[in-house]
Enzyme design. Structure first.
Site, PDB file in Angstrom:
ATOM      1  N   HIS A 188       0.870  -1.181   0.000  1.00  0.00           N
ATOM      2  CA  HIS A 188       0.000   0.000   0.000  1.00  0.00           C
ATOM      3  C   HIS A 188       0.907   1.233   0.000  1.00  0.00           C
ATOM      4  O   HIS A 188       2.031   1.172   0.521  1.00  0.00           O
ATOM      5  CB  HIS A 188      -0.837  -0.058   1.293  1.00  0.00           C
ATOM      6  N   ASP A 247       3.017  -4.473   7.999  1.00  0.00           N
ATOM      7  CA  ASP A 247       1.826  -3.642   7.830  1.00  0.00           C
ATOM      8  C   ASP A 247       0.631  -4.586   7.981  1.00  0.00           C
ATOM      9  O   ASP A 247       0.296  -5.328   7.066  1.00  0.00           O
ATOM     10  CB  ASP A 247       1.849  -2.979   6.450  1.00  0.00           C
ATOM     11  N   GLN A 285      -4.686  -5.227   6.981  1.00  0.00           N
ATOM     12  CA  GLN A 285      -5.640  -6.271   6.586  1.00  0.00           C
ATOM     13  C   GLN A 285      -5.448  -7.513   7.447  1.00  0.00           C
ATOM     14  O   GLN A 285      -6.413  -8.194   7.794  1.00  0.00           O
ATOM     15  CB  GLN A 285      -5.459  -6.627   5.103  1.00  0.00           C
ATOM     16  N   LYS A 321     -10.437  -0.995  10.457  1.00  0.00           N
ATOM     17  CA  LYS A 321     -10.587  -2.190   9.627  1.00  0.00           C
ATOM     18  C   LYS A 321     -10.865  -3.416  10.489  1.00  0.00           C
ATOM     19  O   LYS A 321     -11.111  -4.500   9.993  1.00  0.00           O
ATOM     20  CB  LYS A 321      -9.335  -2.393   8.784  1.00  0.00           C
ATOM     21  N   CYS A 371      -4.742   2.472  -3.608  1.00  0.00           N
ATOM     22  CA  CYS A 371      -3.515   3.022  -3.016  1.00  0.00           C
ATOM     23  C   CYS A 371      -2.343   2.071  -3.216  1.00  0.00           C
ATOM     24  O   CYS A 371      -1.509   1.886  -2.328  1.00  0.00           O
ATOM     25  CB  CYS A 371      -3.697   3.349  -1.533  1.00  0.00           C
TER      26      CYS A 371
END
Lengths: 165, 418
Positions: free
Chosen positions: B135, B212, B215, B238, B376
Site C-alpha cells: 500500500h 503492515d 488487513q 478495519k 492506493c
C-alpha cells in the site's frame, strides 16, 4: 433486477452516445505539430488524459487530440470534446469549458446550455448535453470534467492538470 | 496468553451464527437506492457492531474528560478505560507488555512513526526492503526517508499470481539491509504473505522487520511473539473499531532505543528550556491528547471479535472467498487479479470492456458497495498492466447471498455498458 432495469439515472448517465464515444473514441492520439500539450490526472482513481492542441495565428483551434486511459465517462467526454472544440476560437473554447462544468453540475440545463453557448454552434454542442447525466452522480463529475480541465490548463500553458488540489 | 486468560475467553466463546452476527451490525439493515445494503468493502473500512457504537456513545454521554491529567474521578475513570483498551490490544496480539502497544491515529501514522524514528538511525547506503504489492502507506514513508538520508529502497517482485515468494525476499536481503517492511495481507489482492518466514530470514542477516497488518489483523490471528516481528502496525477501523485510532506494536528494546516521534505533552518526564527527558513507554510516543474514545472503542471491537473463536470467522470468510472466486469465474471476459494460493477475504478483478468505475457506479444502484480504483497501490496496478480494478472484500458479516447479488449486479452492469 427489474427495478434496476428502469433506473433512469443510470440510463441517463450511460446514454448510447456516451457508450459509443467511450468504446470508439474519436480523435484519439497525439497532434504531432502541437502548440500546447497538457497531461491531466485524477490521482484518486488513476485516470489520465493527455491533450495536444494546434492553434493558428488567429487563435483558432486547428487540431485537437487526446490520449488517455479512463472510464467510459471520461473517455466519452474527451472524445466529444475534440469534436466540439475543433475549429473554435480559443476564447470560445474557454467559455465552453466553463459551460460544460455548469452543465455537469446542474447549474445549467441542457436547453440553457445550448441557448447560451450554442450561438451558431447548436448542432456541434448538442452531443455534449449527454454529459448532463453525470449530475445525479457527484462522484463522477471529475470523470466528465477531467478532459475539459486538462484542455483549459493546456490553453493556459501548463503541462499538467489534476482534479485534486 | 496466560492459561487463565485463555480459559476465561474459552468459557465465553460465542457460536458463529451468521444471522445473529449480522444483527450485531445495525447498518446492515439499511437500504441503498431502495435495495438492501450489500457491503463488500470491508478492506477499506469495516462496519461497526452495536457494542462499539454503544461504548463510544456512552463515553461521550456519561464519562468523558482528558486522560492522564485530572485528579478527579471522571478523568481517572476514562484513563483506566483507555489503559484497559491498551491491555486488550496487548492480549489480542500477545505482546509481552503493554509498554509495547503505542496508540496512533492509524496504521499510516504508525508506519510513519517508525520511518521518522527508527529511520533516523539509518545511514546513507543502508537498505530498506519492501515488496511490490505494498500500500502507498508502506512505500512513501520509505521514499521520504530515502530522499532525506540516502537509504536504498529495494522492492521484492510480485509474481503473475500476485504472490511474493520467500526466495525473492531472501534474494533482496544483504548485509546492508536494516529493515524489511511488508504487508501481512495485500489490501489490493488479498494475498497472504509468509511473514513469519520473512521475519526469520530478515533476522538471520540482522535486519529488523515491520509488518503492515492493516488487513492481516482483521483476518488472521496475530501473535507478535510467535511472529517475532519487531513492529506490527494496524488501524482500528478495519477491525470493526472506530477510525482515528491505530496501533504500533514495537519490541520494547526497539522502542526504548528509538528517539521520540512528536514532541508535546504526555511524552515527557521533565522539561526545562535547556533540556527535557522523555516519558517511559508507551507515553514517549503518544504526544498530545490521544484519540481517547476511539481507543476505548477499539477495545470494545477487540472484545467483540474475541467473543468468537477466530477460526470460525476465518473459515466463514474463506468460504466467501472461495465461493466468490468460483462465481466470478463463471462470468465471461473476467480477469482475476491476484490468484495466489494463500489469500484472505478479497477478490480483485477487471471485466473486459467495462471500466471499474463504471461498474462500481452501476453496482451501487443495486446496493452493492465495492472499491474501484488503484487501492492506493499504483505500482502493483502497473505490475498487472491495469490502472484500476474492482475489489470486493469480505468481513465476518457477509453472506453467500451477497456474493450472488454482486454477480447478478455485474451481469446487469455489463448489459448496460457492453
Amino acid at each position: 433486477m427489474q427495478a434496476a432495469e428502469k433506473d433512469e439515472d443510470i440510463l441517463s448517465l450511460y446514454q448510447k452516445i456516451i457508450l459509443d464515444h467511450g468504446k470508439s473514441p474519436r480523435n484519439a492520439g497525439v497532434v504531432e505539430q502541437h502548440d500546447c500539450r497538457s497531461e491531466g490526472k485524477n490521482p484518486l482513481c488513476g485516470d489520465r488524459v493527455t491533450v495536444t492542441v494546434a492553434i493558428d495565428d488567429e487563435g483558432q483551434v486547428l487540431d485537437l487530440k487526446f490520449d488517455g486511459k479512463g472510464c467510459a465517462i471520461s473517455i466519452a467526454s474527451a472524445s466529444m470534446m475534440t469534436e466540439a472544440v475543433r475549429g473554435l476560437r480559443t476564447d470560445d473554447v474557454r467559455k465552453l469549458i466553463q459551460a460544460v462544468a455548469k452543465l455537469c453540475k446542474e447549474e445549467l440545463s441542457p436547453d440553457q446550455f445550448i441557448a447560451e453557448y450554442g450561438d451558431g454552434l447548436g448542432a456541434r454542442l448538442e452531443p455534449l448535453t449527454a454529459l448532463s447525466g453525470v449530475r445525479q452522480f457527484p462522484a463522477r463529475f471529475k470523470c466528465a470534467n477531467l478532459p475539459w480541465h486538462t484542455l483549459l490548463s493546456c490553453l493556459d500553458g501548463s503541462d499538467s492538470a489534476t482534479t485534486e488540489g | 496468553m496466560s492459561a487463565l486468560a485463555h480459559d476465561a475467553e474459552k468459557s465465553e466463546t460465542r457460536v458463529f451464527d451468521l444471522d445473529l452476527v449480522r444483527r450485531d451490525f445495525p447498518i446492515l439493515s439499511r437500504t441503498v437506492h431502495n435495495k438492501p445494503l450489500t457491503y463488500l468493502d470491508s478492506a477499506a473500512s469495516a462496519q461497526k457492531p452495536q457494542a462499539v457504537i454503544d461504548v463510544i456513545r456512552y463515553q461521550y454521554e456519561h464519562e468523558y474528560a482528558n486522560v492522564h491529567r485530572g485528579a478527579y474521578s471522571l478523568s481517572e475513570a476514562l484513563t483506566s478505560k483507555y489503559e484497559l483498551a491498551r491491555e486488550k490490544v496487548r492480549q489480542f496480539i500477545n505482546a509481552t507488555t503493554d509498554r509495547e502497544v503505542v496508540f496512533t491515529k492509524g496504521a499510516t501514522e504508525a508506519i510513519n512513526l517508525v520511518s521518522a524514528t527508527f529511520g533516523r538511525t539509518l545511514e546513507a547506503g543502508d537498505e530498506v526492503v519492501i515488496t511490490g504489492l505494498e500500500h502507498h502507506s508502506n512505500i512513501i514513508p520509505w521514499q521520504l526517508l530515502r530522499d532525506q538520508c540516502g537509504i536504498v529502497l529495494k522492492v521484492v517482485p510480485v509474481s503473475d499470481e500476485g504472490d511474493v515468494s520467500l526466495n525473492d525476499v531472501a534474494a533482496a536481503l544483504s548485509k546492508k539491509t536494516k529493515l524489511v517492511a511488508v504487508a501481512h495481507i495485500s489490501n489490493a489482492l488479498g494475498t497472504l504473505l509468509p511473514i513469519k518466514e520473512i521475519t526469520a530470514a530478515a533476522h538471520a542477516i540482522g535486519a529488523k522487520v515491520l509488518i503492515d497488518g492493516c488487513q492481516g489483523i482483521a483476518h488472521e490471528p496475530v501473535d507478535v511473539q510467535d511472529l517475532d516481528c519487531d513492529f506490527y502496525a494496524f488501524s482500528g477501523h478495519k477491525l470493526y473499531g472506530p477510525n482515528g485510532i491505530g496501533v504500533l506494536y514495537g519490541k520494547e528494546d526497539m522502542l526504548n532505543a528509538m528517539p521520540p516521534y512528536q514532541g508535546g505533552g504526555e511524552m515527557i518526564s521533565n522539561v526545562t528550556f535547556e533540556r527535557s527527558e522523555w516519558a517511559e513507554l508507551p507515553a514517549k510516543f503518544e504526544a498530545g491528547t490521544p484519540p481517547i474514545v476511539p481507543a476505548v472503542g477499539l477495545g470494545a471491537a477487540i472484545e467483540y471479535i474475541s467473543g468468537f473463536d477466530r477460526t470460525d470467522i476465518a473459515a466463514h470468510e474463506n468460504d466467501l472467498l472461495v465461493y466468490a472466486t468460483e462465481q466470478l469465474q463463471t462470468l465471461n471476459s473476467i480477469r482475476l487479479i491476484g490468484t495466489a494460493e494463500k489469500k484472505a477475504a478479497a477478490v480483485s478483478f477487471v471485466l473486459e470492456g467495462a471500466h471499474p468505475h463504471d461498474l462500481a457506479t452501476i453496482l451501487d444502484r443495486s446496493g452493492v458497495c465495492v472499491r474501484a480504483g488503484h487501492h492506493c497501490a499504483q505500482p502493483l496496478m502497473d505490475r498487472f498492466g491495469v490502472t484500476a480494478t474492482v475489489r470486493a472484500s469480505f468481513g465476518m458479516y457477509n453472506t453467500r447471498e451477497e456474493v450472488d447479488v454482486l454477480i447478478d449486479a455485474l451481469g446487469h452492469a455489463r448489459e448496460i455498458l457492453c
